[in-house]
Design a protein around this motif. Structure first.
Motif, mmCIF file in Angstrom:
data_model
loop_
_atom_site.group_PDB
_atom_site.id
_atom_site.type_symbol
_atom_site.label_atom_id
_atom_site.label_comp_id
_atom_site.label_asym_id
_atom_site.label_seq_id
_atom_site.Cartn_x
_atom_site.Cartn_y
_atom_site.Cartn_z
ATOM 1 N N UNK A 28 0.713 -1.133 0.303
ATOM 2 C CA UNK A 28 -0.160 -0.239 -0.302
ATOM 3 C C UNK A 28 0.627 1.083 0.216
ATOM 4 N N UNK A 29 0.614 1.969 -0.881
ATOM 5 C CA UNK A 29 0.927 3.622 -1.091
ATOM 6 C C UNK A 29 0.157 4.542 -0.173
ATOM 7 N N UNK A 30 1.384 5.686 0.834
ATOM 8 C CA UNK A 30 0.743 6.527 1.606
ATOM 9 C C UNK A 30 0.108 6.606 2.480
ATOM 10 N N UNK A 31 0.183 5.995 3.465
ATOM 11 C CA UNK A 31 -0.626 5.401 4.638
ATOM 12 C C UNK A 31 -0.071 6.346 6.091
ATOM 13 N N UNK A 233 -3.416 4.854 -5.489
ATOM 14 C CA UNK A 233 -3.049 5.616 -4.943
ATOM 15 C C UNK A 233 -3.533 7.047 -5.600
ATOM 16 N N UNK A 234 -2.622 6.930 -6.593
ATOM 17 C CA UNK A 234 -2.807 8.116 -7.210
ATOM 18 C C UNK A 234 -3.412 8.387 -8.812
ATOM 19 N N UNK A 235 -4.544 7.463 -9.269
ATOM 20 C CA UNK A 235 -4.966 7.403 -10.526
ATOM 21 C C UNK A 235 -6.523 8.046 -10.433
ATOM 22 N N UNK A 236 -6.807 8.325 -10.773
ATOM 23 C CA UNK A 236 -7.682 9.299 -11.264
ATOM 24 C C UNK A 236 -9.621 8.783 -10.999
ATOM 25 N N UNK A 237 -9.990 8.517 -10.071
ATOM 26 C CA UNK A 237 -10.985 7.516 -9.588
ATOM 27 C C UNK A 237 -12.056 8.724 -10.009
ATOM 28 N N UNK A 238 -13.208 7.733 -11.117
ATOM 29 C CA UNK A 238 -14.455 8.095 -11.689
ATOM 30 C C UNK A 238 -15.660 8.126 -10.509
ATOM 31 N N UNK A 239 -15.976 8.588 -10.994
ATOM 32 C CA UNK A 239 -17.554 9.351 -9.508
ATOM 33 C C UNK A 239 -18.696 9.355 -10.271
#
Lengths: 240, 254
Positions: A28-31, A233-239
């Motif tokens: 996991x990244x960025x925790x 962690x960084x992918x833009x998640x679609x609403x």
């Protein structure tokens, strides 16, 4: 635990794995909130945290380098991470691991971009079951990327070894203890540059080659998972 | 542990390497002159002074009673310690061992331990209570590069020189040595592999790999150092160099 008669029975290891099988790996990244970059790695029963601070001003000042940043690595084991309480603070083993970890990571960084600075990498082993230095390097590489430190590539790391005269991937503590050989290795995956290599035990030339084959394959797999962790962690998640 | 080399000299060494030459006129796989003098220290159980070119390392063996580790009640103990003495280099300072001294001690330790050079099973006096602890103290006297190989050679030479202890608990006819591990370091400069780097070459090298082999040419320990990398083919080439030179160095042990 007493030494088992065999470490491999019918092609299966004590934990049911095949010789070339990695333990379950989670990255996991960025925790961590405060760190500039961080990562958490679970490899079987290993639980390892890595945090990156910097590039930031080097203290003490006299350790500043006028033409480059300095990479500092600290590998540390929690007192509760092993069966018998480990006395806190650095021992000879952790000083050596800190050194080889730094040497494994340094070549992918552009330290010359940050004169007079330091990049601190802190690796904390919370629970240990052999393979902590490789898990720590995998975590540290992801944490460096998470911190936005420019990198040529990832660094991926795994241990290979020999138990019951069979070359196996990713030894557990029992296998390390009762087996013949342990060889941790780290590489820059795209160009297959080996940046960490240690070995103790016994290898013939053929076994050494076979172990390298296994390590290269596994690092490929780990590399994919490191990138996946960063993507999550960084992918833009679609609403929805 | 490696010293700063002026950029002129750095370029010179790197350029020479590209042409297959070295600053001290050696070929790429030529080890420096090695001498092994055994038993210089009478107060030690065993000792050896090894010279590799101008590098000088002395190893001394001391054997003492000790309580075994709880998980190894039937094994003697091996403890390796290395001191980078301030008299050996202008860059060595007094004080607690730094990471270079610790790495040196641990690399030497692994070569001896993993080859089962000492038969630790025989060094038990009373199971779980009293065993022999073998201390190998590496004393670096003059640092002109490649301390790992000089120290590892001094360690095994001192062990082979070790005498039975004059102690009523000691029952063995001789010191139980069963293997002769020898470590050879190969450095990489300008994508060329060179054996036995001297001090200036260490200051320039991208990386090094130290490989300990035993009599049959198989590997018992390895350690990569430096921030550079090795390609797979380079590792295989380094191993061949270490195996061939290992046999030469082993012959010096008598």
């Amino acid at each position: 635990m007493k030494k088992p008669e065999k470490l491999i029975v019918n092609g299966e290891r004590l934990d049911g794995r095949a010789p070339d099988e990695l333990r379950p790996l989670k990255i996991e990244a960025g925790i961590l909130e405060r760190a500039d970059g961080s990562a958490y790695v679970e490899l079987g029963a290993n639980k390892v945290l890595a945090a990156v601070y910097g590039p930031r001003e080097m203290h003490p000042r006299h350790r500043q380098q006028p033409d480059t940043a300095v990479l500092r690595c600290r590998y540390n084991m929690a007192p509760f991470s092993v069966d018998e309480r480990k006395r806190p603070g650095p021992d000879r083993r952790s000083v050596e691991i800190s050194k080889v970890t730094r040497e494994a990571l340094e070549s992918v960084l552009f330290l010359e971009l940050y004169p007079r600075s330091v990049i601190d990498v802190f690796i904390e082993v919370l629970q240990a079951d052999a393979g902590t230095r490789t898990a720590g390097i995998n975590a540290a590489a992801v944490a460096l990327a998470d911190a936005g430190v420019p990198m040529r590539d990832m660094v991926s790391s795994v241990a290979v070894g020999k138990i019951d005269d069979t070359i196996v991937l990713d030894l557990t503590k029992d296998e390390d203890q009762w087996g013949t050989t342990d060889m941790p290795i780290a590489m820059v995956p795209r160009k297959k540059l080996i940046t960490l290599l240690q070995m103790d035990g016994h290898f013939t030339k053929e076994e050494f080659e076979q172990a390298l084959d296994l390590a290269f394959k596994a690092c490929e797999q780990i590399y994919g998972m490191q990138r996946q962790a960063l993507r999550e962690k960084y992918a833009i998640k679609q609403e929805e | 542990m490696y010293e700063i080399v002026s950029s002129v000299r750095r370029d010179y060494i790197a350029d020479l390497a590209r042409e297959g030459k070295r600053i001290d006129a050696r070929t790429l796989n030529q080890f420096r002159e090695v001498s092994v003098e055994v038993g210089p220290i009478k107060s030690a159980q065993g000792s050896a002074l090894v010279k590799v070119g101008k590098t000088q390392v002395i190893a001394g063996i001391k054997v003492e009673h000790a309580e075994p580790f709880p998980d190894k009640p039937d094994n003697g103990m091996l403890i390796v310690n290395a001191e980078l003495l301030p008299l050996a280099s202008p860059t060595f300072e007094p004080g607690r061992p730094n990471e270079n001294a610790i790495e040196l001690a641990r690399v030497v330790d692994r070569g001896i331990r993993e080859s089962n050079a000492i038969d630790l099973d025989k060094l038990v006096i009373k199971s779980g209570e009293d065993v022999w602890a073998v201390f190998i103290d590496i004393y670096v006297l003059d640092h002109d590069g490649n301390l790992i190989d000089a120290s590892a050679l001094a360690a095994i030479a001192a062990l082979l020189n070790a005498k039975p202890l004059e102690d009523e608990a000691w029952t063995l006819p001789e010191f139980p040595i069963q293997k002769r591990p020898v470590t050879v370091t190969v450095a990489k400069i300008n994508n060329k592999l060179i054996i036995d780097p001297c001090l200036d070459e260490e200051g320039v090298m991208d990386a090094r790999i130290s490989i300990a082999t035993i009599e049959d040419g198989s590997i018992c320990a390895m350690q990569k150092g430096g921030i550079g990398y090795f390609l797979r083919e380079e590792l295989e080439q380094a191993y061949e160099m270490a195996r061939a030179e290992g046999a030469e160095l082993r012959a010096k042990l008598g």
